[in-house]
Design a protein around this motif. Structure first.
Motif, PDB file in Angstrom:
ATOM      1  N   ARG A 173       0.856  -1.193   0.000  1.00  0.00           N
ATOM      2  CA  ARG A 173       0.000   0.000   0.000  1.00  0.00           C
ATOM      3  C   ARG A 173       0.888   1.238   0.000  1.00  0.00           C
ATOM      4  O   ARG A 173       1.286   1.733   1.050  1.00  0.00           O
ATOM      5  N   ALA A 180       2.183   5.022  -0.102  1.00  0.00           N
ATOM      6  CA  ALA A 180       1.648   6.286   0.423  1.00  0.00           C
ATOM      7  C   ALA A 180       1.014   7.107  -0.687  1.00  0.00           C
ATOM      8  O   ALA A 180       0.052   7.831  -0.452  1.00  0.00           O
ATOM      9  N   ASP A 200      -2.826   6.799  -0.988  1.00  0.00           N
ATOM     10  CA  ASP A 200      -3.613   7.611  -0.060  1.00  0.00           C
ATOM     11  C   ASP A 200      -3.480   9.101  -0.357  1.00  0.00           C
ATOM     12  O   ASP A 200      -4.462   9.833  -0.341  1.00  0.00           O
ATOM     13  N   ASP A 201      -2.259   9.526  -0.627  1.00  0.00           N
ATOM     14  CA  ASP A 201      -1.987  10.956  -0.763  1.00  0.00           C
ATOM     15  C   ASP A 201      -2.414  11.537  -2.109  1.00  0.00           C
ATOM     16  O   ASP A 201      -2.944  12.642  -2.164  1.00  0.00           O
ATOM     17  N   PRO A 206     -11.674   5.436  -1.458  1.00  0.00           N
ATOM     18  CA  PRO A 206     -10.394   4.783  -1.124  1.00  0.00           C
ATOM     19  C   PRO A 206     -10.414   3.269  -1.267  1.00  0.00           C
ATOM     20  O   PRO A 206      -9.439   2.677  -1.747  1.00  0.00           O
ATOM     21  N   GLU A 207     -11.500   2.630  -0.874  1.00  0.00           N
ATOM     22  CA  GLU A 207     -11.543   1.167  -0.976  1.00  0.00           C
ATOM     23  C   GLU A 207     -11.532   0.701  -2.427  1.00  0.00           C
ATOM     24  O   GLU A 207     -10.969  -0.343  -2.749  1.00  0.00           O
ATOM     25  N   THR A 234      -7.929   1.069  -3.696  1.00  0.00           N
ATOM     26  CA  THR A 234      -7.098  -0.016  -3.167  1.00  0.00           C
ATOM     27  C   THR A 234      -7.316  -1.301  -3.943  1.00  0.00           C
ATOM     28  O   THR A 234      -6.355  -1.974  -4.332  1.00  0.00           O
TER      29      THR A 234
END
Length: 86
Positions: free
Chosen positions: A17, A19, A22-23, A59-60, A63
């Motif tokens: 995962r 960064a 997420d960012d 987000p999910e 991912t």
């Protein structure tokens, strides 16, 4: 030796995962991921052709899509690259 183990641990964590996911979102994370593999396997010409993403996915979803690309790439690599059929 410890530096090597720490570097390897960071690589594993980033591969699971990054960064950037997420960012910055899915596309920058995929560009980073492809760049990482491009540097590990310079004999391969890896490119990502994608349009501009205007709105980020939940987000999910990002991912799941990131992990799917990872799995597709590792499966292709294992069956073709390591078998000498690239």
């Amino acid at each position: 030796m410890a530096d090597s183990a720490i570097t390897e641990l960071r690589n594993v964590m980033a591969d699971l995962r990054p960064a950037q996911l997420d960012d910055l979102g899915l596309m920058p994370a995929l560009r980073w991921y492809i760049g990482q593999y491009g540097s590990r396997y310079p004999e391969l010409a890896i490119t990502l052709n994608a349009g501009r993403v205007v709105k980020r996915l939940p987000p999910e979803h990002e991912t799941v899509l990131f992990r799917a690309v990872q799995k597709l790439w590792s499966t292709w690599r294992d069956t073709h690259m390591l078998a000498g059929r690239h």
